[in-house]
Design a protein around this motif. Structure first.
Motif, mmCIF file in Angstrom:
data_model
loop_
_atom_site.group_PDB
_atom_site.id
_atom_site.type_symbol
_atom_site.label_atom_id
_atom_site.label_comp_id
_atom_site.label_asym_id
_atom_site.label_seq_id
_atom_site.Cartn_x
_atom_site.Cartn_y
_atom_site.Cartn_z
ATOM 1 N N GLN A 131 -6.551 -2.875 -5.214
ATOM 2 C CA GLN A 131 -8.010 -3.011 -5.025
ATOM 3 C C GLN A 131 -8.486 -2.085 -3.907
ATOM 4 O OE1 GLN A 131 -8.818 -4.870 -7.951
ATOM 5 N NE2 GLN A 131 -10.445 -5.581 -6.608
ATOM 6 N N LEU A 132 -7.737 -2.110 -2.810
ATOM 7 C CA LEU A 132 -8.150 -1.332 -1.637
ATOM 8 C C LEU A 132 -8.172 0.161 -1.954
ATOM 9 C CD1 LEU A 132 -8.903 -0.973 1.308
ATOM 10 C CD2 LEU A 132 -6.498 -1.245 1.937
ATOM 11 N N LEU A 133 -7.166 0.633 -2.656
ATOM 12 C CA LEU A 133 -7.121 2.067 -2.962
ATOM 13 C C LEU A 133 -8.334 2.482 -3.807
ATOM 14 C CD1 LEU A 133 -3.298 2.608 -3.537
ATOM 15 C CD2 LEU A 133 -4.695 3.328 -1.596
ATOM 16 N N ILE A 167 -11.273 0.903 -3.825
ATOM 17 C CA ILE A 167 -12.456 0.805 -2.944
ATOM 18 C C ILE A 167 -12.590 2.060 -2.083
ATOM 19 C CG2 ILE A 167 -13.340 -0.446 -0.906
ATOM 20 C CD1 ILE A 167 -12.082 -3.005 -2.238
ATOM 21 N N VAL A 168 -11.471 2.496 -1.539
ATOM 22 C CA VAL A 168 -11.499 3.668 -0.659
ATOM 23 C C VAL A 168 -11.927 4.906 -1.447
ATOM 24 C CG1 VAL A 168 -10.050 5.225 0.716
ATOM 25 C CG2 VAL A 168 -9.866 2.753 1.013
ATOM 26 N N GLU A 169 -11.357 5.087 -2.626
ATOM 27 C CA GLU A 169 -11.728 6.263 -3.424
ATOM 28 C C GLU A 169 -13.217 6.241 -3.762
ATOM 29 O OE1 GLU A 169 -9.892 8.905 -3.407
ATOM 30 O OE2 GLU A 169 -8.571 7.538 -2.345
ATOM 31 N N ASN A 170 -13.762 5.044 -4.033
ATOM 32 C CA ASN A 170 -15.170 4.948 -4.443
ATOM 33 C C ASN A 170 -16.156 4.990 -3.280
ATOM 34 O OD1 ASN A 170 -14.354 4.768 -7.056
ATOM 35 N ND2 ASN A 170 -14.487 2.538 -7.196
ATOM 36 N N SER A 171 -15.667 4.883 -2.061
ATOM 37 C CA SER A 171 -16.611 4.841 -0.933
ATOM 38 C C SER A 171 -17.093 6.254 -0.608
ATOM 39 C CB SER A 171 -15.935 4.224 0.297
ATOM 40 O OG SER A 171 -14.883 5.058 0.705
ATOM 41 N N SER A 172 -18.328 6.318 -0.101
ATOM 42 C CA SER A 172 -18.866 7.656 0.185
ATOM 43 C C SER A 172 -19.009 7.856 1.693
ATOM 44 C CB SER A 172 -20.212 7.826 -0.522
ATOM 45 O OG SER A 172 -21.051 6.778 -0.138
ATOM 46 N N TYR A 173 -19.145 9.106 2.074
ATOM 47 C CA TYR A 173 -19.310 9.453 3.488
ATOM 48 C C TYR A 173 -20.777 9.265 3.849
ATOM 49 C CZ TYR A 173 -14.652 11.412 2.998
ATOM 50 O OH TYR A 173 -13.308 11.565 2.778
ATOM 51 N N ASP A 174 -21.152 8.011 4.159
ATOM 52 C CA ASP A 174 -22.569 7.707 4.374
ATOM 53 C C ASP A 174 -22.905 7.496 5.850
ATOM 54 O OD1 ASP A 174 -21.203 5.394 4.761
ATOM 55 O OD2 ASP A 174 -22.223 4.223 3.236
ATOM 56 N N LEU A 233 0.845 -1.199 0.000
ATOM 57 C CA LEU A 233 0.000 0.000 0.000
ATOM 58 C C LEU A 233 0.884 1.255 0.000
ATOM 59 C CD1 LEU A 233 -3.084 0.383 0.297
ATOM 60 C CD2 LEU A 233 -2.736 0.436 2.780
ATOM 61 N N ALA A 234 1.869 1.244 0.869
ATOM 62 C CA ALA A 234 2.765 2.403 0.976
ATOM 63 C C ALA A 234 3.507 2.632 -0.331
ATOM 64 C CB ALA A 234 3.742 2.193 2.129
ATOM 65 N N LEU A 235 3.933 1.566 -0.955
ATOM 66 C CA LEU A 235 4.673 1.673 -2.214
ATOM 67 C C LEU A 235 3.821 2.312 -3.310
ATOM 68 C CD1 LEU A 235 7.534 0.881 -2.813
ATOM 69 C CD2 LEU A 235 6.712 -1.317 -3.661
ATOM 70 N N GLN A 236 2.525 2.046 -3.288
ATOM 71 C CA GLN A 236 1.645 2.665 -4.288
ATOM 72 C C GLN A 236 1.337 4.123 -3.917
ATOM 73 O OE1 GLN A 236 -1.599 0.106 -5.650
ATOM 74 N NE2 GLN A 236 -0.343 -1.708 -5.317
ATOM 75 N N LEU A 237 1.225 4.370 -2.599
ATOM 76 C CA LEU A 237 0.873 5.723 -2.169
ATOM 77 C C LEU A 237 2.042 6.700 -2.274
ATOM 78 C CD1 LEU A 237 -1.326 4.812 0.901
ATOM 79 C CD2 LEU A 237 -2.080 6.060 -1.124
ATOM 80 N N LYS A 285 -6.889 -17.877 -5.971
ATOM 81 C CA LYS A 285 -7.530 -17.285 -4.775
ATOM 82 C C LYS A 285 -6.475 -16.814 -3.769
ATOM 83 C CE LYS A 285 -11.898 -17.262 -5.532
ATOM 84 N NZ LYS A 285 -12.737 -18.415 -5.712
ATOM 85 N N LEU A 286 -5.200 -16.960 -4.141
ATOM 86 C CA LEU A 286 -4.126 -16.471 -3.260
ATOM 87 C C LEU A 286 -3.572 -15.195 -3.896
ATOM 88 C CD1 LEU A 286 -2.303 -16.908 -0.791
ATOM 89 C CD2 LEU A 286 -0.753 -18.189 -2.283
ATOM 90 N N PHE A 287 -3.868 -14.070 -3.274
ATOM 91 C CA PHE A 287 -3.570 -12.786 -3.913
ATOM 92 C C PHE A 287 -2.184 -12.275 -3.547
ATOM 93 C CE2 PHE A 287 -8.334 -12.320 -3.189
ATOM 94 C CZ PHE A 287 -8.634 -12.876 -4.422
ATOM 95 N N THR A 288 -1.624 -11.482 -4.459
ATOM 96 C CA THR A 288 -0.388 -10.781 -4.124
ATOM 97 C C THR A 288 -0.764 -9.527 -3.329
ATOM 98 O OG1 THR A 288 -0.424 -9.374 -6.080
ATOM 99 C CG2 THR A 288 0.703 -11.525 -6.294
ATOM 100 N N CYS A 289 0.201 -9.044 -2.559
ATOM 101 C CA CYS A 289 -0.056 -7.818 -1.783
ATOM 102 C C CYS A 289 -0.290 -6.634 -2.713
ATOM 103 C CB CYS A 289 1.130 -7.545 -0.863
ATOM 104 S SG CYS A 289 1.301 -8.785 0.411
ATOM 105 N N ASP A 290 0.410 -6.598 -3.832
ATOM 106 C CA ASP A 290 0.235 -5.485 -4.786
ATOM 107 C C ASP A 290 -1.196 -5.425 -5.300
ATOM 108 O OD1 ASP A 290 2.778 -4.714 -4.559
ATOM 109 O OD2 ASP A 290 3.482 -5.660 -6.418
ATOM 110 N N PHE A 291 -1.739 -6.605 -5.624
ATOM 111 C CA PHE A 291 -3.111 -6.663 -6.133
ATOM 112 C C PHE A 291 -4.089 -6.141 -5.066
ATOM 113 C CE2 PHE A 291 -7.103 -9.143 -6.178
ATOM 114 C CZ PHE A 291 -7.650 -8.662 -7.356
#
Ligand code: NAP
Length: 248
Positions: A222-224, A226-233, A19-23, A212-218
């Motif tokens: 995905q998480l980034l 998901i976070v961008e698409n989530s709304s303040y609900d 995550l940090a590497l992408q951010l 079904k065994l994911f890499t950390c990069d994947f």
């Protein structure tokens, strides 16, 4: 110029590192990495601009250490904290193995797993309350697990780990209700990364199909999204790596 900050807590988690590497690519977002062992952190030795990255080493995850870390954060930068990722979680270590049978449940391992997985994230949220109850928007992701879903429990086993993630989920829901009364612009996400290739899942990967065994990069990318698409609900979400809701 730094206009916002992201905190990654438990930054030595393999998923956290990805995550940090992408951010790190964003030069307008300050990154604060918090871990018990920042020296083991190879991110900073790569050929990257790290002028916007700060690290904080915590002795442990007791309240006092968390309080000191929060004081240190305040000295770095006054840009608002807009993203918080809390990655802590243990399934096994030298003295703990997930229980297959109730006879394997012990007070010591239960207490340790509960403290790391359920209490530690909540102590961070507690200490970050002044940040969260101001006016600025912030999305908080806490790493949970699908096995923390009470309605999804068909296989049994892993008493302490399951219980710790179920307890974490309950506390996140509770915190979201309280925080929504004080700041409508906070989003809390309990995140299930899926089985991801890290030291945590290593001993349990044998029966996991390769797709079904994911890499950390994947998982991080995905998480980034998901976070961008989530709304303040004003409600807590329990989401998997596809962004799909999990029943609590
Ligand atoms: N990998 C998977 O398949 C999988 C599946 C479902 C859910 N998860 C969840 O995803 C999160 C990240 O896991 P990972 O797979 O990246 O594991 P990992 O690489 O083994 O990372 C372990 C994490 O737990 C923290 N930690 C270790 N001992 C601790 C203690 N005694 N008290 C508090 N924190 C402690 C570490 O913090 P430091 O930075 O201080 O070392 C680090 O953040 C966890 O919450 C895990 O439950 C993982």
């Amino acid at each position: 110029m730094i206009t916002q900050q992201t905190l990654i807590i438990g930054a030595n988690s393999d998923i956290a590192k990805a995550l940090a590497l992408q951010l790190i690519e964003s030069e307008t977002t300050g990154l604060i990495l918090i871990s018990r062992d920042v020296n083991a952190y190879d991110l900073l030795n790569r050929d990257k601009n790290t002028s916007h990255v700060n690290t904080i080493t915590v002795k442990d995850y007791q309240s006092q250490s968390i309080e000191q870390a929060i004081e240190e954060i305040a000295t770095y930068n006054h840009a608002p904290i807009t993203r918080i990722y809390i990655c802590n979680g243990i399934l096994h270590n030298q003295s703990i193995q997930p229980e297959k049978r109730i006879e394997e449940l012990t007070v010591e391992s239960f207490n340790q797993v509960m403290a790391s997985n359920a209490l530690t994230p909540m102590l961070w949220i507690q200490q970050l309350m002044p940040t969260l109850t101001g006016n600025s928007p912030c999305k908080i992701v806490v790493f949970s697990a699908r096995v923390g879903s009470i309605s999804d429990n068909r296989l049994g086993g892993w008493y302490s780990y399951r219980a710790s993630k179920a307890a974490l989920n309950m506390m996140l829901k509770t915190a979201a209700i309280e925080i929504a009364r004080r700041n409508k612009n906070i989003k809390i996400i309990a995140f299930h990364p899926g089985t991801t290739d890290t030291p945590l899942s290593k001993p349990f990967q044998k029966n996991v199909p390769a797709n079904k065994l994911f890499t950390c990069d994947f998982v991080a990318s995905q998480l980034l999204t998901i976070v961008e698409n989530s709304s303040y609900d004003q409600t807590a979400s329990y989401l998997d790596w596809q962004g799909k809701s999990i029943n609590w």
